[in-house]
Design an enzyme around this catalytic site. Structure first.
Site, PDB file in Angstrom:
ATOM      1  CB  SER A  85     -49.502 -89.726  16.766  1.00 48.67           C
ATOM      2  OG  SER A  85     -49.654 -88.356  16.558  1.00 48.67           O
ATOM      3  CG  ASP A 172     -56.901 -87.940  14.313  1.00 46.43           C
ATOM      4  OD1 ASP A 172     -56.541 -86.813  14.711  1.00 46.43           O
ATOM      5  OD2 ASP A 172     -56.105 -88.862  14.061  1.00 46.43           O
ATOM      6  CG  HIS A 204     -54.336 -87.787  17.237  1.00 44.13           C
ATOM      7  ND1 HIS A 204     -54.076 -88.158  15.932  1.00 44.13           N
ATOM      8  CD2 HIS A 204     -53.125 -87.584  17.818  1.00 44.13           C
ATOM      9  CE1 HIS A 204     -52.782 -88.162  15.726  1.00 44.13           C
ATOM     10  NE2 HIS A 204     -52.172 -87.825  16.865  1.00 44.13           N
TER      11      HIS A 204
END
Length: 378
Positions: A85, A172, A204
């Site tokens: 991320s 996600d 995610h």
């Protein structure tokens, strides 16, 4: 829509100019488009910690208690970077800016180099959600060439042939797959050896067989267990050869806790939204200096995964230390922290704090991490 659209005042200004809500708080809060269905909206409202990554039960790995110390020069033969991320974005920025140092990158759920273009609105609505236009991979590739010509990043020729391992989960809802696709295209166009896994049902998160979060969820501490071993696939691709199985015995190395102030610009880690302490897992074989060179892996957590927020959970569950013991690999765990303009503890991929060079060699966090890498012998 039941989930209200951000007000113009909340979105006003640049990433370094706080409005009624700090721009990065807006980025964290409005992680998914309000145009989506009610179900998806409520899911995002619950979980969108934007680039903050997901809590169920699962296996627990051991990690040594931190030992105060300093980074020292080890015998390092090759250096890699990985992240998830916001940490995935920074991993890519490090790889591109210092491609003469990093030989490859492994990234969970992030987009192409400098997708955000210094704008929190672009980061939120084009580089996570995709209903706003964003620069194409070709445009970002030209931007990279221009920066290389100006000496702001290393020559792009270094990227050709580099192994790049990418992962995006089917559940996600924080970073759209199209954004991750752009990252794959960007590196393929530069001639990298790209392996791109989109088969997972993950939310995610960083995905690991030691993760405590259910596969499809997005919940703290954002390390998901999907019944597979992405670290083996990632390391095999990055190293260009099969890796030894991860150890199932107690770890034999030391988790060094070091002062990040010594590496931050101006000696002040907090000023660049980095924690006072960073960590490095050093296997016994690498600490002794015998048996030949070791690899160095920089591993970058995502938002809400800092040591100050979740303790050692990311380091325990990332499933890198277990491979480090059996594959002569030191794992460096730099730490971001929360701050006024970075309330979720994200790495800087959209230019918060007034850092207009966040994606090139002069970036403040990039400068700090590269000091750690060089101190370690990478």
């Amino acid at each position: 829509p039941l989930w209200p659209r951000p007000t113009s005042s909340a979105l006003a200004g640049s990433a370094e100019n706080d409005g009624p809500h700090p721009p990065s708080e807006v980025l964290m809060t409005y992680g998914k488009s309000f145009t989506r269905t009610l179900t998806r909206t409520l899911t995002a409202a619950t979980f969108a910690l934007t680039l903050g990554l997901g809590g169920a039960g699962g296996a627990t790995a051991a990690v040594p208690s931190p030992t105060p110390g300093e980074l020292r020069a080890y015998d390092i033969g090759s250096t890699y970077v990985s992240g998830v991320s916001s940490g995935g974005y920074l991993a890519d920025q490090l790889h591109v800016a210092h491609s003469a140092t990093f030989e490859g990158a492994g990234i969970f759920s992030a987009g192409a180099y400098d997708c955000a273009q210094g704008s929190v609105n672009t980061a939120l609505y084009a580089c996570m959600d995709t209903y706003m236009p964003r620069r194409t991979p070709a445009q970002l590739e030209q931007l990279t060439r221009d920066r290389a010509a100006a000496g702001r990043v290393d020559p792009v020729a270094n990227l050709a042939g580099d192994p790049v391992w990418l992962h995006h989960g089917g559940n996600d809802q924080t970073v759209d797959r199209a954004v991750n696709d752009d990252l794959a295209t960007y590196h393929r166009d530069f001639g990298a050896n790209v392996s791109y896994d989109t088969s997972s049902a993950a939310g995610h998160a960083w995905v690991s067989p030691l993760g405590e979060v259910a596969c499809a969820s997005t919940a703290s501490p954002y390390v998901n267990n999907c019944g597979d071993d992405p670290q083996r696939a990632m390391l095999t691709h990055l190293f260009g050869a099969p890796v030894q199985p991860a150890t199932t015995a107690p770890l034999d190395g030391t988790l060094v806790r070091f002062d990040q102030n010594r590496h931050a610009p101006g000696g002040n880690a907090a000023a660049v939204s980095m924690g006072k302490d960073g960590f490095a897992y050093v296997p016994k074989a690498c600490d002794s200096g015998t048996g030949g060179p070791c690899r160095l892996m920089v591993a970058l957590h995502g938002c809400r995964q800092t040591y100050g927020q979740i303790g050692d959970a990311f380091m325990r569950q990332a499933h890198l230390n277990e491979y480090a013991d059996t594959n002569r690999m030191i794992v460096l765990y730099p730490q971001a922290t929360t701050s006024l303009d970075n309330p979720r503890g994200c790495w800087n991929w959209w230019g918060y704090g007034g850092d207009t060079h966040y994606a090139d060699k002069s970036g403040r966090q990039i400068t700090a991490i590269m000091s750690m890498v060089r101190q370690s012998g990478g």
